[in-house]
Write a protein that holds these residues in place. Structure first.
Motif, PDB file in Angstrom:
ATOM      1  N   GLN A  58      42.389  25.052 -65.239  1.00 55.36           N
ATOM      2  CA  GLN A  58      43.197  24.607 -64.095  1.00 55.36           C
ATOM      3  C   GLN A  58      42.625  23.350 -63.440  1.00 55.36           C
TER       4      GLN A  58
ATOM      5  N   LYS B 256      45.065  32.826 -71.271  1.00 55.90           N
ATOM      6  CA  LYS B 256      44.958  32.991 -69.817  1.00 55.90           C
ATOM      7  C   LYS B 256      44.648  31.656 -69.135  1.00 55.90           C
ATOM      8  N   SER B 257      43.738  30.896 -69.729  1.00 51.83           N
ATOM      9  CA  SER B 257      43.422  29.572 -69.166  1.00 51.83           C
ATOM     10  C   SER B 257      44.622  28.642 -69.278  1.00 51.83           C
TER      11      SER B 257
ATOM     12  N   LYS C   2      49.727  26.160 -62.597  1.00 54.54           N
ATOM     13  CA  LYS C   2      49.597  26.201 -61.143  1.00 54.54           C
ATOM     14  C   LYS C   2      49.605  24.823 -60.504  1.00 54.54           C
TER      15      LYS C   2
ATOM     16  N   LYS D 231      47.080  29.262 -66.495  1.00 56.83           N
ATOM     17  CA  LYS D 231      46.625  28.805 -65.175  1.00 56.83           C
ATOM     18  C   LYS D 231      46.916  27.324 -64.948  1.00 56.83           C
TER      19      LYS D 231
END
Length: 230
Positions: free
Chosen positions: A193, A217-218, A224, A221
């Protein structure tokens, strides 16, 4: 019709790589602005149509970035056509495009075509090697390419491609400072992120690709950044 100018975040999926239904669902439901399908190696009609049909179930813009004529097919919202400005081989400036127009020019809907002025920055990347790109670029080179795209060719997109490695922030700023009408895409090495935020604060649009296949998962992110760039 979708407004590309408003896109801040794009996930780029490689048709030659495998992705589970679960991960694809997470990517397509992540609030990213668009999915781009494209790659350098082993992009075929079969693997493009397979990935396209999986993504098409989701209500978001779908882009095909063309790397060879053989894999082009109908069904995408946009077709992004790269011209590699720092390639030393005219094939990657306009040679492939010339052949495509000779074959398909009479059936192309040019409202769906977006011409990208590519500058390939990572000498170790496959795209640099394939296109024989001159990657040892100074700030003056970057400024001149940005002027070329913005003032002379008047292309809608300039794409700084670091492909596989995180880019030089100052060079990205150099390009951004020279562009007034052309939209700046940044792609390469965004793995979390923080990096997404840093590049999104400079470029108009960030492209996130490799991390999708390494750490989902990264990757998720990175979306965002849209919350802080509304």
């Amino acid at each position: 019709m979708y407004d590309i100018k408003k896109w801040k975040h794009i996930f780029k999926l490689d048709p030659a790589k495998s992705i589970s239904d679960e991960d694809l669902d997470a990517i397509c439901m992540s609030q990213t602005d668009a999915i781009m399908i494209g790659g350098t190696d082993d992009v075929t009609e079969d693997n493009v149509i397979q990935l396209m049909s999986r993504v098409r179930r989701y209500p978001l813009p779908l882009v095909f970035e063309i790397s060879n004529i053989e894999s082009v097919m109908p069904g995408f919202d946009f077709y992004f056509v790269p011209t590699v400005l720092n390639s030393t081989n005219v094939k990657y400036h306009n040679g492939i495009l010339l052949e495509a127009l000779k074959s398909f020019g009479h059936v192309i809907d040019f409202e769906e075509v977006v011409f990208e002025g590519y500058v390939v920055m990572n000498p170790e990347s496959k795209v640099a090697q394939v296109t024989q790109a001159e990657t040892n670029l100074t700030d003056e080179d970057i400024e001149a390419y940005a002027q070329m795209v913005n003032e002379m060719y008047k292309l809608p997109v300039m794409y700084l491609e670091y492909s596989g490695t995180y880019g030089d922030v100052e060079k990205v700023k150099t390009a951004a400072n020279m562009l007034s009408d052309t939209q700046l895409f940044y792609g390469g090495g965004i793995s979390n992120q923080e990096e997404a935020e840093e590049m999104a604060s400079i470029a108009d649009t960030i492209i996130v690709g490799d991390i999708v296949y390494k750490d989902i998962k990264s990757a998720l992110k990175t979306v965002k950044i849209k919350e802080s760039h509304k």
